[in-house]
Design a protein around this motif. Structure first.
Motif, PDB file in Angstrom:
ATOM      1  N   VAL A 208       7.818  -7.254  12.786  1.00 27.48           N
ATOM      2  CA  VAL A 208       6.902  -6.390  12.052  1.00 27.48           C
ATOM      3  C   VAL A 208       5.657  -6.109  12.906  1.00 27.48           C
ATOM      4  O   VAL A 208       5.034  -7.022  13.435  1.00 27.48           O
ATOM      5  N   LYS A 209       5.328  -4.813  13.047  1.00 25.74           N
ATOM      6  CA  LYS A 209       4.203  -4.434  13.898  1.00 25.74           C
ATOM      7  C   LYS A 209       3.076  -3.726  13.150  1.00 25.74           C
ATOM      8  O   LYS A 209       1.943  -3.697  13.615  1.00 25.74           O
ATOM      9  N   SER A 210       3.396  -3.123  12.010  1.00 26.20           N
ATOM     10  CA  SER A 210       2.368  -2.363  11.308  1.00 26.20           C
ATOM     11  C   SER A 210       2.686  -2.257   9.820  1.00 26.20           C
ATOM     12  O   SER A 210       3.711  -2.745   9.352  1.00 26.20           O
ATOM     13  N   VAL A 211       1.767  -1.588   9.110  1.00 31.50           N
ATOM     14  CA  VAL A 211       1.890  -1.409   7.662  1.00 31.50           C
ATOM     15  C   VAL A 211       1.759   0.070   7.345  1.00 31.50           C
ATOM     16  O   VAL A 211       0.884   0.754   7.887  1.00 31.50           O
ATOM     17  N   CYS A 212       2.625   0.577   6.481  1.00 34.81           N
ATOM     18  CA  CYS A 212       2.548   1.983   6.076  1.00 34.81           C
ATOM     19  C   CYS A 212       1.231   2.229   5.326  1.00 34.81           C
ATOM     20  O   CYS A 212       0.778   1.359   4.565  1.00 34.81           O
ATOM     21  N   PRO A 213       0.620   3.388   5.519  1.00 36.70           N
ATOM     22  CA  PRO A 213      -0.663   3.687   4.860  1.00 36.70           C
ATOM     23  C   PRO A 213      -0.627   3.511   3.343  1.00 36.70           C
ATOM     24  O   PRO A 213      -1.620   3.082   2.743  1.00 36.70           O
ATOM     25  N   ASP A 214       0.508   3.854   2.701  1.00 39.01           N
ATOM     26  CA  ASP A 214       0.594   3.725   1.243  1.00 39.01           C
ATOM     27  C   ASP A 214       0.432   2.285   0.770  1.00 39.01           C
ATOM     28  O   ASP A 214      -0.004   2.039  -0.360  1.00 39.01           O
ATOM     29  N   VAL A 215       0.792   1.339   1.637  1.00 34.09           N
ATOM     30  CA  VAL A 215       0.703  -0.067   1.251  1.00 34.09           C
ATOM     31  C   VAL A 215      -0.740  -0.450   0.958  1.00 34.09           C
ATOM     32  O   VAL A 215      -1.027  -1.208   0.029  1.00 34.09           O
ATOM     33  N   PHE A 216      -1.671   0.107   1.734  1.00 33.87           N
ATOM     34  CA  PHE A 216      -3.074  -0.260   1.559  1.00 33.87           C
ATOM     35  C   PHE A 216      -3.617   0.179   0.200  1.00 33.87           C
ATOM     36  O   PHE A 216      -4.546  -0.431  -0.329  1.00 33.87           O
ATOM     37  N   LYS A 217      -3.045   1.245  -0.374  1.00 31.06           N
ATOM     38  CA  LYS A 217      -3.480   1.668  -1.710  1.00 31.06           C
ATOM     39  C   LYS A 217      -3.275   0.540  -2.711  1.00 31.06           C
ATOM     40  O   LYS A 217      -4.118   0.287  -3.577  1.00 31.06           O
ATOM     41  N   TRP A 218      -2.121  -0.135  -2.574  1.00 30.48           N
ATOM     42  CA  TRP A 218      -1.803  -1.214  -3.506  1.00 30.48           C
ATOM     43  C   TRP A 218      -2.592  -2.477  -3.190  1.00 30.48           C
ATOM     44  O   TRP A 218      -3.063  -3.171  -4.098  1.00 30.48           O
ATOM     45  N   LEU A 219      -2.740  -2.769  -1.904  1.00 37.08           N
ATOM     46  CA  LEU A 219      -3.480  -3.975  -1.523  1.00 37.08           C
ATOM     47  C   LEU A 219      -4.948  -3.885  -1.932  1.00 37.08           C
ATOM     48  O   LEU A 219      -5.555  -4.872  -2.346  1.00 37.08           O
ATOM     49  N   ILE A 220      -5.521  -2.681  -1.826  1.00 40.03           N
ATOM     50  CA  ILE A 220      -6.926  -2.493  -2.198  1.00 40.03           C
ATOM     51  C   ILE A 220      -7.101  -2.499  -3.717  1.00 40.03           C
ATOM     52  O   ILE A 220      -8.137  -2.900  -4.234  1.00 40.03           O
ATOM     53  N   LYS A 221      -6.078  -2.055  -4.427  1.00 41.21           N
ATOM     54  CA  LYS A 221      -6.147  -2.026  -5.890  1.00 41.21           C
ATOM     55  C   LYS A 221      -6.040  -3.424  -6.504  1.00 41.21           C
ATOM     56  O   LYS A 221      -6.613  -3.703  -7.557  1.00 41.21           O
ATOM     57  N   TYR A 222      -5.346  -4.315  -5.809  1.00 39.34           N
ATOM     58  CA  TYR A 222      -5.102  -5.679  -6.317  1.00 39.34           C
ATOM     59  C   TYR A 222      -6.387  -6.511  -6.262  1.00 39.34           C
ATOM     60  O   TYR A 222      -7.235  -6.297  -5.400  1.00 39.34           O
ATOM     61  N   ASP A 223      -6.548  -7.461  -7.185  1.00 34.38           N
ATOM     62  CA  ASP A 223      -7.802  -8.228  -7.301  1.00 34.38           C
ATOM     63  C   ASP A 223      -7.871  -9.484  -6.427  1.00 34.38           C
ATOM     64  O   ASP A 223      -8.937 -10.074  -6.294  1.00 34.38           O
ATOM     65  N   TRP A 224      -6.758  -9.957  -5.890  1.00 34.44           N
ATOM     66  CA  TRP A 224      -6.708 -11.100  -4.981  1.00 34.44           C
ATOM     67  C   TRP A 224      -7.390 -12.354  -5.536  1.00 34.44           C
ATOM     68  O   TRP A 224      -8.398 -12.808  -5.005  1.00 34.44           O
ATOM     69  N   PRO A 225      -6.827 -12.951  -6.583  1.00 29.07           N
ATOM     70  CA  PRO A 225      -7.415 -14.190  -7.123  1.00 29.07           C
ATOM     71  C   PRO A 225      -7.415 -15.337  -6.118  1.00 29.07           C
ATOM     72  O   PRO A 225      -8.252 -16.232  -6.200  1.00 29.07           O
ATOM     73  N   GLY A 226      -6.463 -15.299  -5.165  1.00 33.02           N
ATOM     74  CA  GLY A 226      -6.418 -16.341  -4.139  1.00 33.02           C
ATOM     75  C   GLY A 226      -7.187 -15.986  -2.881  1.00 33.02           C
ATOM     76  O   GLY A 226      -7.143 -16.717  -1.888  1.00 33.02           O
ATOM     77  N   ASN A 227      -7.872 -14.825  -2.925  1.00 32.41           N
ATOM     78  CA  ASN A 227      -8.744 -14.368  -1.838  1.00 32.41           C
ATOM     79  C   ASN A 227      -7.999 -14.238  -0.498  1.00 32.41           C
ATOM     80  O   ASN A 227      -6.828 -13.889  -0.478  1.00 32.41           O
ATOM     81  N   ILE A 228      -8.700 -14.516   0.608  1.00 25.80           N
ATOM     82  CA  ILE A 228      -8.139 -14.274   1.935  1.00 25.80           C
ATOM     83  C   ILE A 228      -6.907 -15.140   2.180  1.00 25.80           C
ATOM     84  O   ILE A 228      -5.955 -14.710   2.838  1.00 25.80           O
TER      85      ILE A 228
END
Length: 315
Positions: A208-228
């Motif tokens: 794996v070398k990269s992430v599709c741009p659409d993926v970031f829409k979901w990652l940014i929308k998520y609240d990340w209770p476990g943080n980094i």
């Protein structure tokens, strides 16, 4: 980057958010000062990285940095580890042991989860902070130590003081300067930087070398209770299980996309209708164990249409 005050990396800390820029400047201001620092923040926000920057960026960088999790050891063992003991101090003490306060002479001792420190040891720690003296278990002599103490907690120590589980005088002594780490949900613009960093860090596991741009829409929308920590675990997992070069939306686990859709009760311009349909089909396939005929029935479409959508979205 220093002149523009837009540093993306500071020691092993990743982030360009305004809160992180303020944090970098504070750590720099403290680099040649011996003041006791309390690092606060939710679990998984990177408090250990701050402790490392505090140590390696200052006068004591040539000395040792020792990290201790106060919640990981029993009271007796923790006291022995920190202060050391003499032979015969307790059952099983067959030899003299130098404690970590002495072992970190000229360096820094990082006490993580300081809120879990037993009250009996809190009094002894206060003495070390005020006088620089320790006494090994079972010994009558005191020893002077030149160790800088860095503490961290994910607890509200003010509440712990009110409850009587944390000494007020110790709280005031360790809270001379407080470095507060923001949770990932408050610095989401740093997610692409962090993802790129973790992809490089874990690239040894797969192709794996990269992430599709659409993926970031979901990652940014998520609240990340476990943080980094949660984000890194996700990227490491995807680096192992994904067999293609780019991570796509369909590779994201249901707990991220599914939770976002369940919690979403208003229009979001960052999520397209095709994104929602794609994720809905993914969830249905997952819940039905891949039974496409049953999924088609549930969605109210023909099996041929379902196959076309699966091909369209690359599921």
């Amino acid at each position: 980057e220093r002149e523009l005050k837009v540093r993306k990396r500071f020691f092993n800390i990743i982030g360009k958010d305004e809160k992180m820029q303020t944090l970098y400047s504070l750590i720099e201001d403290l680099k040649n000062i011996e003041t006791t620092v309390l690092i606060t923040g939710e679990s998984g926000t990177g408090k250990e990285r701050i402790a490392e920057a505090r140590h390696y960026g200052g006068l004591r960088s040539q000395g040792p940095l020792v990290k201790v999790n106060c919640s990981a050891l029993s009271e007796t063992l923790l006291e022995s580890e920190l202060f050391g003991h003499v032979k015969g101090a307790f059952t099983g003490a067959h030899d003299n042991l130098i404690g970590l306060f002495e072992a970190t002479e000229g360096g820094s001792l990082f006490l993580d989860e300081i809120g879990e420190l037993p009250v009996s040891i809190q009094a002894k720690l206060l003495r070390v902070l005020e006088s620089g003296e320790i006494r090994r278990l079972g010994d009558s002599k005191t020893v002077f130590v030149d160790t800088r103490i860095i503490t961290a907690t994910n607890k509200d120590l003010v509440s712990e003081v009110r409850k009587g589980t944390f000494r007020e005088d110790l709280f005031f002594r360790i809270n001379i300067v407080q470095i507060s780490l923001p949770p990932l949900r408050e610095r989401k613009e740093d997610i692409p930087l962090l993802v790129d960093h973790f992809l490089k860090k874990h690239k040894i596991h797969a192709n794996v070398k990269s992430v599709c741009p659409d993926v970031f829409k979901w990652l940014i929308k998520y609240d990340w209770p476990g943080n980094i920590r949660e984000l890194e675990n996700l990227i490491e997992n995807l680096s192992v299980v994904v067999e293609k070069e780019k991570i796509d939306v369909c590779d994201l686990p249901g707990n991220i996309c599914g939770k976002i859709m369940r919690n979403s009760n208003k229009f979001d311009e960052n999520i397209s209708l095709s994104d929602l349909e794609k994720q809905y089909i993914m969830d249905a396939l997952s819940r039905m164990g891949g039974d496409k005929r049953r999924v088609a029935e549930i969605l109210g479409i023909s099996l041929k249409t379902l196959y076309n959508k699966i091909k369209l979205y690359g599921l």
